[in-house]
Design a protein around this motif. Structure first.
Motif, PDB file in Angstrom:
ATOM      1  N   VAL A  77       0.849  -1.204   0.000  1.00 29.94           N
ATOM      2  CA  VAL A  77       0.000   0.000   0.000  1.00 29.94           C
ATOM      3  C   VAL A  77       0.881   1.250   0.000  1.00 29.94           C
ATOM      4  O   VAL A  77       1.889   1.308   0.707  1.00 29.94           O
ATOM      5  CB  VAL A  77      -0.954   0.045   1.220  1.00 29.94           C
ATOM      6  CG1 VAL A  77      -2.083  -0.944   1.081  1.00 29.94           C
ATOM      7  CG2 VAL A  77      -0.209  -0.164   2.512  1.00 29.94           C
ATOM      8  N   SER A  78       0.477   2.220  -0.783  1.00 31.01           N
ATOM      9  CA  SER A  78       1.200   3.499  -0.789  1.00 31.01           C
ATOM     10  C   SER A  78       0.815   4.251   0.491  1.00 31.01           C
ATOM     11  O   SER A  78      -0.220   3.955   1.102  1.00 31.01           O
ATOM     12  CB  SER A  78       0.794   4.330  -2.001  1.00 31.01           C
ATOM     13  OG  SER A  78      -0.525   4.797  -1.820  1.00 31.01           O
ATOM     14  N   PRO A  79       1.623   5.234   0.895  1.00 27.57           N
ATOM     15  CA  PRO A  79       1.247   6.007   2.093  1.00 27.57           C
ATOM     16  C   PRO A  79      -0.140   6.633   1.997  1.00 27.57           C
ATOM     17  O   PRO A  79      -0.867   6.671   2.979  1.00 27.57           O
ATOM     18  CB  PRO A  79       2.338   7.073   2.171  1.00 27.57           C
ATOM     19  CG  PRO A  79       3.539   6.442   1.541  1.00 27.57           C
ATOM     20  CD  PRO A  79       2.969   5.611   0.407  1.00 27.57           C
ATOM     21  N   HIS A  80      -0.516   7.106   0.805  1.00 30.81           N
ATOM     22  CA  HIS A  80      -1.843   7.732   0.662  1.00 30.81           C
ATOM     23  C   HIS A  80      -2.952   6.731   0.975  1.00 30.81           C
ATOM     24  O   HIS A  80      -3.908   7.036   1.680  1.00 30.81           O
ATOM     25  CB  HIS A  80      -2.034   8.283  -0.757  1.00 30.81           C
ATOM     26  CG  HIS A  80      -1.239   9.515  -1.010  1.00 30.81           C
ATOM     27  ND1 HIS A  80       0.043   9.470  -1.502  1.00 30.81           N
ATOM     28  CD2 HIS A  80      -1.527  10.816  -0.809  1.00 30.81           C
ATOM     29  CE1 HIS A  80       0.510  10.705  -1.606  1.00 30.81           C
ATOM     30  NE2 HIS A  80      -0.420  11.539  -1.178  1.00 30.81           N
ATOM     31  N   LYS A  82      -2.593   3.887   2.588  1.00 27.55           N
ATOM     32  CA  LYS A  82      -2.469   3.437   3.988  1.00 27.55           C
ATOM     33  C   LYS A  82      -3.237   4.372   4.926  1.00 27.55           C
ATOM     34  O   LYS A  82      -3.933   3.933   5.847  1.00 27.55           O
ATOM     35  CB  LYS A  82      -0.990   3.387   4.390  1.00 27.55           C
ATOM     36  CG  LYS A  82      -0.801   2.768   5.771  1.00 27.55           C
ATOM     37  CD  LYS A  82       0.657   2.694   6.140  1.00 27.55           C
ATOM     38  CE  LYS A  82       0.847   2.021   7.470  1.00 27.55           C
ATOM     39  NZ  LYS A  82       0.968   0.580   7.407  1.00 27.55           N
ATOM     40  N   LYS A  83      -3.106   5.672   4.657  1.00 24.15           N
ATOM     41  CA  LYS A  83      -3.795   6.638   5.507  1.00 24.15           C
ATOM     42  C   LYS A  83      -5.315   6.455   5.425  1.00 24.15           C
ATOM     43  O   LYS A  83      -6.030   6.598   6.429  1.00 24.15           O
ATOM     44  CB  LYS A  83      -3.395   8.069   5.131  1.00 24.15           C
ATOM     45  CG  LYS A  83      -3.890   9.084   6.138  1.00 24.15           C
ATOM     46  CD  LYS A  83      -3.411  10.481   5.849  1.00 24.15           C
ATOM     47  CE  LYS A  83      -3.956  11.453   6.884  1.00 24.15           C
ATOM     48  NZ  LYS A  83      -3.599  12.847   6.600  1.00 24.15           N
ATOM     49  N   LYS A  86      -6.239   3.616   7.586  1.00 26.96           N
ATOM     50  CA  LYS A  86      -6.121   4.007   8.991  1.00 26.96           C
ATOM     51  C   LYS A  86      -7.323   4.844   9.422  1.00 26.96           C
ATOM     52  O   LYS A  86      -7.953   4.596  10.447  1.00 26.96           O
ATOM     53  CB  LYS A  86      -4.852   4.830   9.217  1.00 26.96           C
ATOM     54  CG  LYS A  86      -3.585   4.023   9.236  1.00 26.96           C
ATOM     55  CD  LYS A  86      -3.351   3.411  10.605  1.00 26.96           C
ATOM     56  CE  LYS A  86      -2.069   2.620  10.608  1.00 26.96           C
ATOM     57  NZ  LYS A  86      -1.963   1.774  11.800  1.00 26.96           N
ATOM     58  N   LEU A  87      -7.603   5.885   8.631  1.00 24.86           N
ATOM     59  CA  LEU A  87      -8.669   6.813   9.000  1.00 24.86           C
ATOM     60  C   LEU A  87     -10.024   6.122   9.024  1.00 24.86           C
ATOM     61  O   LEU A  87     -10.883   6.442   9.839  1.00 24.86           O
ATOM     62  CB  LEU A  87      -8.710   8.002   8.025  1.00 24.86           C
ATOM     63  CG  LEU A  87      -7.537   8.976   8.132  1.00 24.86           C
ATOM     64  CD1 LEU A  87      -7.605  10.018   7.019  1.00 24.86           C
ATOM     65  CD2 LEU A  87      -7.549   9.679   9.487  1.00 24.86           C
TER      66      LEU A  87
ATOM     67  N   ASN B 354       5.154   5.071   5.626  1.00 24.84           N
ATOM     68  CA  ASN B 354       4.169   4.102   6.132  1.00 24.84           C
ATOM     69  C   ASN B 354       4.434   3.748   7.601  1.00 24.84           C
ATOM     70  O   ASN B 354       3.500   3.606   8.393  1.00 24.84           O
ATOM     71  CB  ASN B 354       4.179   2.829   5.288  1.00 24.84           C
ATOM     72  CG  ASN B 354       3.296   2.961   4.051  1.00 24.84           C
ATOM     73  OD1 ASN B 354       2.454   3.858   3.984  1.00 24.84           O
ATOM     74  ND2 ASN B 354       3.489   2.092   3.076  1.00 24.84           N
ATOM     75  N   ILE B 357       3.195   6.611   9.622  1.00 25.36           N
ATOM     76  CA  ILE B 357       1.727   6.597   9.747  1.00 25.36           C
ATOM     77  C   ILE B 357       1.317   5.635  10.866  1.00 25.36           C
ATOM     78  O   ILE B 357       0.478   5.948  11.707  1.00 25.36           O
ATOM     79  CB  ILE B 357       1.062   6.210   8.407  1.00 25.36           C
ATOM     80  CG1 ILE B 357       1.270   7.318   7.364  1.00 25.36           C
ATOM     81  CG2 ILE B 357      -0.434   5.941   8.598  1.00 25.36           C
ATOM     82  CD1 ILE B 357       0.804   6.958   5.959  1.00 25.36           C
ATOM     83  N   PHE B 361      -0.558   6.857  14.274  1.00 27.71           N
ATOM     84  CA  PHE B 361      -1.878   6.350  14.650  1.00 27.71           C
ATOM     85  C   PHE B 361      -1.811   5.426  15.873  1.00 27.71           C
ATOM     86  O   PHE B 361      -2.851   4.964  16.334  1.00 27.71           O
ATOM     87  CB  PHE B 361      -2.532   5.621  13.475  1.00 27.71           C
ATOM     88  CG  PHE B 361      -3.203   6.573  12.513  1.00 27.71           C
ATOM     89  CD1 PHE B 361      -4.570   6.789  12.564  1.00 27.71           C
ATOM     90  CD2 PHE B 361      -2.461   7.282  11.584  1.00 27.71           C
ATOM     91  CE1 PHE B 361      -5.186   7.685  11.702  1.00 27.71           C
ATOM     92  CE2 PHE B 361      -3.066   8.177  10.721  1.00 27.71           C
ATOM     93  CZ  PHE B 361      -4.434   8.378  10.779  1.00 27.71           C
ATOM     94  N   LEU B 385       0.464  13.482   4.907  1.00 28.88           N
ATOM     95  CA  LEU B 385       0.132  12.103   5.272  1.00 28.88           C
ATOM     96  C   LEU B 385       0.115  11.885   6.786  1.00 28.88           C
ATOM     97  O   LEU B 385      -0.398  10.886   7.268  1.00 28.88           O
ATOM     98  CB  LEU B 385       1.119  11.138   4.607  1.00 28.88           C
ATOM     99  CG  LEU B 385       0.892  11.041   3.096  1.00 28.88           C
ATOM    100  CD1 LEU B 385       2.128  10.485   2.406  1.00 28.88           C
ATOM    101  CD2 LEU B 385      -0.317  10.187   2.787  1.00 28.88           C
TER     102      LEU B 385
END
Lengths: 97, 475
Positions: A77-80, A82-83, A86-87, B354, B357, B361, B385
């Motif tokens: 997963v790319s960071p975008h 992944k976020k 998460k959210l 990542n 992140i 979180f 991010l």
């Protein structure tokens, strides 16, 4: 678009581009049918994906219900993206590597 | 002012002080703030030593700096702020803003910054003409009370209202809850443990609480590595790591990891082995409660190592735990307010982000994130991010988060963490957050509204696109 890579052990679905609602709708039926047919663990490879729509989250929730959460994982997963997981709190229910 | 736990009496006095405060001019308020700042500053060393003596946390020299920031830097930040009466007037829009005090504030202060947080909260309360009731941490009753007393005496000399600053002695949980829920209290400024902050939020009184931090510091490959490591050391070892904005982990790109490790070791870092990590985890983290162990907060690295049964070289300043995961299985990936830091190597920038992140979180949403980089695009990517109220760049995050020294953020000891940190704001809290802003709205006709035939709204044949165009035609 999706590329399928089927081995004896698993089905790897590699996605690319923007997974907006229209794309998800277009591929959802085919994807679910394919997963049911192979009866193998499924891996979603999101290496080339920078955007996912609600429709893709729905697919990600639907698949573990149908094949068992232990048989479904998401990789690269790319960071975008992944976020987003998460959210949405979906990271607690999905196996994201 | 006397110490008391008669809650009704405390609030009654604060309410009377608020009524008097409301009459004061900007000039008078500024004089009070100056005198209180000066008194706090002039006692900075005495109060710092008192804090360390009583709490046994941190270093007195660093607490002096905290007291300087909480007086001189706070004063510099707020001294020119208009906080009384008409504070802005815009002739074009017809909006005139009037600053009104909010009323009695209840301030809960922590054991980690027992004098500086008291100084800070008192100064911003006085600047906004609000009385304040300080409830110190039970392990810092003397030093926090002494700080409040010094401030109060200076305020009274400058003709501030009686009881504009009150401080409590040892209070029971019930008394604290009674005060938080008191109908005449206007705001709670809560800095403390999670349960206390949650109690403040559920009291029914408006509250600004400080959420937990879990600050990741990403060292990107374009960073000036010796500089980055030096800055992280300045921050993480400051007051033995008691600042909630301090780095909790370093995430470094693989290509610069070797150099980073070398720089860290040369500055007094000790890299723990997997067995030693287990030993440190046991004493640093309370698994049952899911939080850091209070006994090691603000202790020196060598002492923590000794308690854990780990042999470290003399002069060790920082214990480093190389980890390959984030979460409950890796207790040192959580917030530990001590000179212990998690360390991650990532194969590339995306992988490093990542990990950040995950850390962000894992107990730190809304607080602070840090990046060392000379690539502006990557800095912006990283910032978007992270879920953090402040993303500090090429800066020691303890000092950077607090503001005023390494950036132009408002200097503050209460760092808003946004909705995901259970706060209403991501701002660094300052005097202007303690005001009710009233707005006079003078008539300024909306030209389009006046000329538009509003009868058309009742014609079902006209849809949004048609009416929107007509409404804005030639405008």
């Amino acid at each position: 678009m999706i590329n399928y890579d089927l081995t004896d052990e698993k089905l790897v679905c590699t996605f690319s581009g923007i997974l907006n609602s229209a794309e998800c709708q277009k591929y959802q039926e085919e994807l679910i049918l394919k997963i049911r047919q192979v009866e193998l663990p499924v891996v979603f490879n999101l290496k080339e994906v920078d955007y996912i729509a609600s429709g893709f989250l729905r697919i990600c929730i639907h698949i573990p219900k149908s094949i068992g959460s232990e048989n479904f994982s998401i990789i690269n997963v790319s960071p975008h993206v992944k976020k987003v997981f998460k959210l949405s709190g979906f990271d607690n229910h999905l196996n994201i590597k | 002012m006397s110490q008391t736990t008669d809650i009704n009496a405390v609030v009654r006095k604060a309410k009377a002080a608020a009524a008097i405060f409301g009459q004061l001019s900007q000039k008078h308020v500024d004089k009070i703030v100056y005198e209180v700042c000066k008194a706090g500053f002039d006692n900075r060393i005495k109060l710092a030593k008192l804090a360390v003596e009583e709490t046994q946390l941190g270093k007195w020299e660093d607490k002096v700096i905290k007291n300087v920031v909480a007086t001189q830097y706070i004063y510099e930040d707020i001294k020119n702020e208009k906080t009384v009466g008409i504070i802005s007037e815009n002739k074009k829009t017809g909006i005139i803003e009037i600053a009104e005090p909010i009323g009695p504030i209840f301030a809960i202060t922590p054991v980690t910054n027992p004098t500086s947080t008291v100084l800070f909260k008192i100064l911003i309360a006085l600047k906004s003409r609000n009385p304040i009731i300080i409830r110190p941490h039970t392990k810092a009753l003397n030093c926090s009370g002494k700080t409040a007393q010094i401030c109060y005496e200076a305020a009274i000399k400058a003709d501030a209202p009686d009881e504009c600053i009150q401080w409590l002695g040892r209070t029971t949980r019930d008394e604290t809850h009674e005060l938080m829920a008191h109908k005449d209290l206007s705001l709670i400024l809560a800095t403390g443990g999670g349960s206390l902050v949650r109690a403040a939020y559920s009291s029914g009184t408006p509250a600004i609480g400080v959420g937990a931090g879990n600050v990741p510091a990403l060292i990107e490959k374009s960073a000036d590595i010796p500089f980055a490591v030096e800055q992280i050391f300045i921050s993480k070892t400051f007051d033995n790591g008691t600042v909630c904005a301090s780095e909790q982990s370093i995430i470094v790109e693989e290509s610069v990891a070797k150099n980073t490790i070398k720089e860290m070791i040369s500055r007094g870092a000790y890299f723990l082995s997997p067995e030693e990590i287990k030993k440190v985890e046991k004493i640093a983290y309370n698994k049952e409660r899911g939080i850091m162990n209070a006994d090691i907060i603000g202790q020196p690295a060598e002492k923590i190592a000794e308690i854990a049964g780990v042999n470290v070289p003399v002069g060790t300043k920082l214990l480093v735990a190389p980890l390959d995961g984030v979460g409950d299985e890796y207790p040192l990936s959580s917030e530990i307010l001590a000179p212990i830091i998690a360390f991650y190597e990532a194969e590339d920038f995306d992988t490093a982000v990542n990990i950040c992140i995950d850390l962000n979180f894992y107990g730190g949403t809304g607080h602070t994130a840090s990046i060392f980089s000379n690539n502006n695009e990557k800095i912006k990517d990283f910032a978007q991010l992270m879920d953090a109220g402040r993303i500090v760049v090429n800066t020691p995050s303890s000092q950077g988060g607090v503001g005023g020294m390494y950036n132009t953020l408002h200097t503050s000891f209460t760092l808003g963490c946004g909705t995901r940190g259970n706060n209403s704001t991501t701002d660094n809290i300052t005097a202007t957050h303690l005001l009710n802003i009233q707005r006079i709205a003078k008539r300024r006709d909306n030209e389009r509204f006046v000329r538009f035939d509003s009868a058309k709204y009742f014609d079902e044949a006209l849809d949004f696109n048609i009416l929107e165009r007509e409404f804005n035609l030639n405008y």
